[in-house]
Design an enzyme around this catalytic site. Structure first.
Site, PDB file in Angstrom:
ATOM      1  N   GLU A   1       5.256 -12.446 -16.302  1.00  0.00           N
ATOM      2  CA  GLU A   1       4.632 -11.443 -15.425  1.00  0.00           C
ATOM      3  C   GLU A   1       3.989 -10.294 -16.195  1.00  0.00           C
ATOM      4  O   GLU A   1       3.144  -9.599 -15.641  1.00  0.00           O
ATOM      5  CB  GLU A   1       5.605 -10.938 -14.384  1.00  0.00           C
ATOM      6  CG  GLU A   1       6.839 -10.253 -14.873  1.00  0.00           C
ATOM      7  CD  GLU A   1       7.723  -9.790 -13.700  1.00  0.00           C
ATOM      8  OE1 GLU A   1       7.216  -9.543 -12.607  1.00  0.00           O
ATOM      9  OE2 GLU A   1       8.932  -9.695 -13.913  1.00  0.00           O
TER      10      GLU A   1
ATOM     11  N   LYS B   1       4.728  -3.925  -6.828  1.00  0.00           N
ATOM     12  CA  LYS B   1       6.139  -3.619  -7.022  1.00  0.00           C
ATOM     13  C   LYS B   1       6.978  -4.050  -5.827  1.00  0.00           C
ATOM     14  O   LYS B   1       8.103  -4.469  -5.970  1.00  0.00           O
ATOM     15  CB  LYS B   1       6.341  -2.119  -7.265  1.00  0.00           C
ATOM     16  CG  LYS B   1       7.781  -1.722  -7.552  1.00  0.00           C
ATOM     17  CD  LYS B   1       8.307  -2.390  -8.797  1.00  0.00           C
ATOM     18  CE  LYS B   1       9.779  -2.101  -9.043  1.00  0.00           C
ATOM     19  NZ  LYS B   1      10.329  -2.912 -10.135  1.00  0.00           N
TER      20      LYS B   1
ATOM     21  N   GLU C   1      15.350 -15.501 -15.794  1.00  0.00           N
ATOM     22  CA  GLU C   1      14.869 -14.118 -15.751  1.00  0.00           C
ATOM     23  C   GLU C   1      14.030 -13.795 -16.981  1.00  0.00           C
ATOM     24  O   GLU C   1      12.983 -13.161 -16.893  1.00  0.00           O
ATOM     25  CB  GLU C   1      16.046 -13.155 -15.629  1.00  0.00           C
ATOM     26  CG  GLU C   1      15.697 -11.681 -15.670  1.00  0.00           C
ATOM     27  CD  GLU C   1      14.705 -11.246 -14.588  1.00  0.00           C
ATOM     28  OE1 GLU C   1      14.461 -12.020 -13.639  1.00  0.00           O
ATOM     29  OE2 GLU C   1      14.131 -10.153 -14.729  1.00  0.00           O
TER      30      GLU C   1
ATOM     31  N   CYS D   1       0.840  -1.202   0.000  1.00  0.00           N
ATOM     32  CA  CYS D   1       0.000   0.000   0.000  1.00  0.00           C
ATOM     33  C   CYS D   1       0.875   1.253   0.000  1.00  0.00           C
ATOM     34  O   CYS D   1       2.012   1.245   0.441  1.00  0.00           O
ATOM     35  CB  CYS D   1      -0.862  -0.001   1.252  1.00  0.00           C
ATOM     36  SG  CYS D   1      -1.815  -1.511   1.423  1.00  0.00           S
TER      37      CYS D   1
ATOM     38  N   ARG E   1       3.403   1.091  -7.027  1.00  0.00           N
ATOM     39  CA  ARG E   1       3.559  -0.006  -6.062  1.00  0.00           C
ATOM     40  C   ARG E   1       2.520  -1.092  -6.262  1.00  0.00           C
ATOM     41  O   ARG E   1       2.586  -2.142  -5.641  1.00  0.00           O
ATOM     42  CB  ARG E   1       3.456   0.545  -4.643  1.00  0.00           C
ATOM     43  CG  ARG E   1       4.510   1.575  -4.292  1.00  0.00           C
ATOM     44  CD  ARG E   1       4.103   2.376  -3.079  1.00  0.00           C
ATOM     45  NE  ARG E   1       4.338   1.628  -1.865  1.00  0.00           N
ATOM     46  CZ  ARG E   1       5.303   1.930  -0.992  1.00  0.00           C
ATOM     47  NH1 ARG E   1       6.101   2.933  -1.246  1.00  0.00           N
ATOM     48  NH2 ARG E   1       5.464   1.237   0.104  1.00  0.00           N
TER      49      ARG E   1
ATOM     50  N   HIS F   1      16.540 -34.519 -20.125  1.00  0.00           N
ATOM     51  CA  HIS F   1      15.959 -35.154 -18.911  1.00  0.00           C
ATOM     52  C   HIS F   1      14.483 -34.818 -18.754  1.00  0.00           C
ATOM     53  O   HIS F   1      13.979 -34.758 -17.631  1.00  0.00           O
ATOM     54  CB  HIS F   1      16.750 -34.690 -17.684  1.00  0.00           C
ATOM     55  CG  HIS F   1      18.195 -35.058 -17.750  1.00  0.00           C
ATOM     56  ND1 HIS F   1      18.651 -36.347 -17.609  1.00  0.00           N
ATOM     57  CD2 HIS F   1      19.288 -34.299 -18.032  1.00  0.00           C
ATOM     58  CE1 HIS F   1      19.965 -36.384 -17.738  1.00  0.00           C
ATOM     59  NE2 HIS F   1      20.382 -35.153 -17.998  1.00  0.00           N
TER      60      HIS F   1
ATOM     61  N   TRP G   1      -3.290  -2.329  -1.579  1.00  0.00           N
ATOM     62  CA  TRP G   1      -3.064  -3.612  -2.258  1.00  0.00           C
ATOM     63  C   TRP G   1      -3.614  -4.654  -1.297  1.00  0.00           C
ATOM     64  O   TRP G   1      -3.028  -4.878  -0.226  1.00  0.00           O
ATOM     65  CB  TRP G   1      -1.569  -3.809  -2.541  1.00  0.00           C
ATOM     66  CG  TRP G   1      -1.246  -5.058  -3.281  1.00  0.00           C
ATOM     67  CD1 TRP G   1      -1.786  -5.483  -4.477  1.00  0.00           C
ATOM     68  CD2 TRP G   1      -0.298  -6.073  -2.901  1.00  0.00           C
ATOM     69  NE1 TRP G   1      -1.235  -6.677  -4.841  1.00  0.00           N
ATOM     70  CE2 TRP G   1      -0.313  -7.065  -3.917  1.00  0.00           C
ATOM     71  CE3 TRP G   1       0.554  -6.241  -1.844  1.00  0.00           C
ATOM     72  CZ2 TRP G   1       0.491  -8.199  -3.876  1.00  0.00           C
ATOM     73  CZ3 TRP G   1       1.362  -7.369  -1.791  1.00  0.00           C
ATOM     74  CH2 TRP G   1       1.321  -8.332  -2.792  1.00  0.00           C
TER      75      TRP G   1
ATOM     76  N   LYS H   1      10.144 -12.556 -16.873  1.00  0.00           N
ATOM     77  CA  LYS H   1       9.705 -11.314 -17.531  1.00  0.00           C
ATOM     78  C   LYS H   1       8.504 -11.568 -18.420  1.00  0.00           C
ATOM     79  O   LYS H   1       7.526 -10.836 -18.392  1.00  0.00           O
ATOM     80  CB  LYS H   1      10.853 -10.715 -18.373  1.00  0.00           C
ATOM     81  CG  LYS H   1      11.943 -10.062 -17.583  1.00  0.00           C
ATOM     82  CD  LYS H   1      11.607  -8.671 -17.098  1.00  0.00           C
ATOM     83  CE  LYS H   1      11.260  -8.437 -15.673  1.00  0.00           C
ATOM     84  NZ  LYS H   1      11.736  -9.162 -14.601  1.00  0.00           N
TER      85      LYS H   1
ATOM     86  N   ASN I   1      -0.598   0.359   6.371  1.00  0.00           N
ATOM     87  CA  ASN I   1       0.065  -0.634   5.533  1.00  0.00           C
ATOM     88  C   ASN I   1       0.668  -1.663   6.471  1.00  0.00           C
ATOM     89  O   ASN I   1       1.338  -1.299   7.431  1.00  0.00           O
ATOM     90  CB  ASN I   1       1.163   0.022   4.693  1.00  0.00           C
ATOM     91  CG  ASN I   1       1.802  -0.990   3.749  1.00  0.00           C
ATOM     92  OD1 ASN I   1       1.146  -1.969   3.373  1.00  0.00           O
ATOM     93  ND2 ASN I   1       3.034  -0.776   3.383  1.00  0.00           N
ATOM     94  N   GLY I   2       0.399  -2.955   6.208  1.00  0.00           N
ATOM     95  CA  GLY I   2       0.928  -4.005   7.080  1.00  0.00           C
ATOM     96  C   GLY I   2      -0.181  -4.982   7.421  1.00  0.00           C
ATOM     97  O   GLY I   2      -1.230  -5.007   6.770  1.00  0.00           O
TER      98      GLY I   2
HETATM   99  C1  AGP Z   1      10.514  -8.695 -10.748  1.00  0.00           C
HETATM  100  O1  AGP Z   1      10.174  -8.458 -12.142  1.00  0.00           O
HETATM  101  C2  AGP Z   1       9.297  -9.011  -9.944  1.00  0.00           C
HETATM  102  N1  AGP Z   1       8.404  -7.907  -9.959  1.00  0.00           N
HETATM  103  C3  AGP Z   1       9.562  -9.574  -8.563  1.00  0.00           C
HETATM  104  O2  AGP Z   1       9.954 -10.911  -8.761  1.00  0.00           O
HETATM  105  C4  AGP Z   1      10.651  -8.901  -7.697  1.00  0.00           C
HETATM  106  O3  AGP Z   1      11.915  -9.113  -8.264  1.00  0.00           O
HETATM  107  C5  AGP Z   1      10.633  -9.563  -6.296  1.00  0.00           C
HETATM  108  O4  AGP Z   1       9.387  -9.304  -5.705  1.00  0.00           O
HETATM  109  C6  AGP Z   1      11.757  -9.058  -5.373  1.00  0.00           C
HETATM  110  O5  AGP Z   1      11.592  -7.700  -5.108  1.00  0.00           O
HETATM  111  P1  AGP Z   1      12.823  -6.901  -4.437  1.00  0.00           P
HETATM  112  O6  AGP Z   1      13.964  -6.977  -5.388  1.00  0.00           O
HETATM  113  O7  AGP Z   1      12.299  -5.499  -4.260  1.00  0.00           O
HETATM  114  O8  AGP Z   1      13.132  -7.563  -3.128  1.00  0.00           O
END
Ligand code: AGP
Length: 608
Positions: free
Chosen positions: A488, A603, A481, A2, A27, A504, A74, A485, A98-99
């Site tokens: 997501e 985020k 990675e 949040c 965020r 395998h 969020w 990408k 937030n929390g």
């Molecule tokens: C990355 O594209 C993602 N949004 C997510 O996996 C992110 O890397 C992960 O949540 C870790 O976040 P941080 O690097 O802020 O700890």
């Protein structure tokens, strides 16, 4: 996670808060709201969905005030809805949070037994009812907050207003980030810098247990017992324009194209090419991580992939054993870690709950704590012995790009530093590596010039139902990675495998509908990877290759081939990942997805 912003001062606060919330939208959120003190009461407007819905509500039902709070939510407890949106108002109070309030069910029942009724499914609403329970005009607003928070267990960043105290806001922090920004005749509270940087560069970062009473001209911070606490202001020189789109259609594309500059910034002042040395700030150097028996890297998501690559480069150059764990696994497996080890937390946001929890375990067990982070003074750096800042500036797109490559740059510098300190590489080898690193931004620029070529390929690939990514050695983390990408932001399934694992099992997937992205530059494992490519071709797979410039053979047999420079193997990942970022971006954009705020994602994941 949040977003929070609070204001108290002489200006009308609604526009200030609304603008601050827009800077926090990155965020990730599902609803938003604003509450202000007005004419002896509290006005409240909330809306489900995007901020535009709240702005429309405010246009229809304007409000004014000099003291107010705002929130982008969020959902964690209670589905995304207007009734669950913050601020929550009850009696003379309104609150944003937030929390997670861990004991909210028992508190809720206790309050219901006292005749309270609740309008939402959230844990947050508990706090505003507790405030009403403990409040008396004689004892005042701040005292009621202290009493209310003594009943609460869990994590919170809270900002509250009270109709009887229209010239103050109360802010409290426990495990969720919260900062104060200092102005002239006005003050702010916020969940992160971007929300208020337009108004101030002086910040106070609250610590766990802090409760702040904020007026237009004063800030008093105490602990939960009421004992005064001193928190020195810090000046942050971020330029907020660094967080704007600057003409790109999406933050993510801006951030992909920013990478050459950000990697240059990561290196700035840290490369002593003539001496073949890395110049680390003294706090990091003083840790002597090269003397550790073992390095334990912990991270999540993209940062975890950076950690995996860190293992390859640090072990290869510095010959120090490196373990890499996903944070959510490390924290629950009673890990073996102690004073001889160095724990390295990699986190773009510096707020990821799982990673922070692992840091605390490592701290309890006596390990040295280094973090690699992008956000100054965020929670993880503040809990570390030292932090290697990646200097990527705010990363707004939820899908991490520049944070990742600046993490790679940071890990390579650390690896070279350790290797030189341990004398496991020669000065000449170090000078050669550092010169190669210096060349990375230029080569990245030339690859970015091929963005349209990648878009053309994306146009032909976007109907696939699934993708397979293959990479060997330091390109295996890059394959992981690339798959993340794509998943997501395009919502297309993708998975990554070490190329050598094809036989395998995954080879059963190969057919003429499956795009197979193989990272196959000329390097120590090139010949082995060639045989994997032939396995793909023999079964009619759609071969997309990342090749070394001039590799005509591989280019000829690939449906699409993307060339990277002929360079030192250890810097090839900067270039292979660039193509995979662009491919994911263009597929998602061509599909019309919300590239910057993909569905279901946030985020910064500050809850378990
Ligand atoms: C990355 O594209 C993602 N949004 C997510 O996996 C992110 O890397 C992960 O949540 C870790 O976040 P941080 O690097 O802020 O700890």
């Amino acid at each position: 996670m949040c977003g929070i912003i609070g204001y108290v001062g002489s200006r009308d606060c609604v526009q200030i808060i609304q603008s601050g919330l827009s800077k926090l939208a990155y965020r990730g959120y599902d609803s938003a709201g604003i509450a202000v003190c007005h004419e002896g009461d509290i006005d409240l407007r909330r809306a489900h969905g995007k901020l535009e819905n709240l702005v429309a509500r405010l246009a229809l039902e304007p409000m004014r005030g000099h003291t107010g709070i705002g929130h982008t939510r969020w959902a964690t407890h209670g589905r995304p809805s207007e009734s669950n949106a913050h601020p929550h108002r009850y009696g003379r109070f309104a609150i944003v949070h937030n929390g997670i309030i861990e004991n909210f069910l028992e508190l809720r029942q206790e309050l219901i037994d006292r005749g309270h009724t609740f309008a939402s499914e959230t844990d947050t609403e508990i706090v505003v009812h507790l405030l009403a329970e403990y409040y008396s005009p004689e004892r005042g607003f701040a005292a009621a907050m202290h009493d209310a928070l003594r009943r609460v267990r869990g994590s919170y960043a809270i900002v509250a207003i009270c109709a009887d105290f229209p010239d103050e806001i109360i802010a409290a922090r426990q495990q969720s980030p919260l900062l104060l920004a200092l102005g002239e005749g006005e003050n702010f509270a916020a969940s992160d810098i971007a929300a208020v940087l337009a108004h101030s560069r002086q910040f106070i970062f609250l610590e766990d247990g802090d409760i702040a009473r904020i007026t237009p001209s004063s800030i008093e911070i105490t602990d939960i017992s009421g004992k005064p606490v001193t928190r020195a202001p810090k000046s942050i020189e971020w330029d907020i324009s660094a967080a704007e789109k600057q003409g790109y259609p999406h933050y993510m594309l801006k951030e992909i194209f920013e990478q050459p500059q950000k990697i240059t910034d990561t290196f700035r002042g840290r490369i002593l090419e003539e001496e073949g040395l890395v110049n680390l700030d003294e706090q990091i150097a003083a840790m002597h991580i090269e003397q550790s028996k073992r390095l334990q890297i912990v991270a999540c998501g993209t940062s975890y992939h950076a950690g995996l690559l860190g293992k390859y480069v640090i072990e290869s150059l510095a010959r120090i054993p490196v373990d890499v764990d996903v944070a959510s696994e490390f924290r629950y497996r009673n890990p073996i870690i102690g004073p001889d080890d160095c724990f390295i937390a990699i986190s773009q946001s510096g707020e990821t709950a799982d990673t922070y929890a692992c840091l605390k375990i490592a701290r309890e067990r006596g390990a040295k704590i280094l973090s690699i982070c992008n956000v100054m003074d965020s929670t993880i750096p503040r809990a570390s012995d030292a932090t290697f800042y990646t200097r990527a500036d705010p990363e707004i797109g939820v899908a991490s790009t520049k944070a990742f490559t600046t993490q790679l740059a940071s890990l390579l510098l650390l690896a070279i530093h350790c290797a030189r300190a341990k004398n496991t590489i020669t000065k000449d080898r170090a000078k050669s590596l550092l010169a190669s690193l210096r060349s990375v931004p230029t080569h990245m620029e030339s690859i970015l010039a091929h963005s349209d070529q990648v878009r053309a390929a994306a146009q032909k690939l976007l109907r696939a139902n699934s993708f397979l990514y293959l990479g060997r050695n330091i390109h295996y983390p890059i394959a992981l990675e690339g798959a993340l990408k794509l998943k997501e932001i395009s919502y297309i399934h993708a998975e990554a495998y070490p190329s050598g694992e094809m036989k395998h099992g995954p080879i059963a997937l190969i057919d003429d509908r499956l795009p197979v992205i193989v990272i196959a530059p000329k390097n120590s494992t090139y010949e082995k990877t060639l045989s994997n490519l032939q396995e793909v071709k023999a079964r009619g797979g759609r071969l997309i290759s990342i090749v070394t410039e001039g590799d005509d053979m591989l280019t000829r047999v690939s449906e699409y081939a993307f060339a990277i420079p002929d360079c030192d193997e250890l810097i090839q990942p900067f270039f292979s990942v660039l193509y995979l970022q662009l491919l994911a971006y263009h597929i998602a954009d061509l599909l019309g997805n919300d590239v910057d705020q993909p569905r279901n994602l946030a985020k910064s994941v500050t809850v378990e």
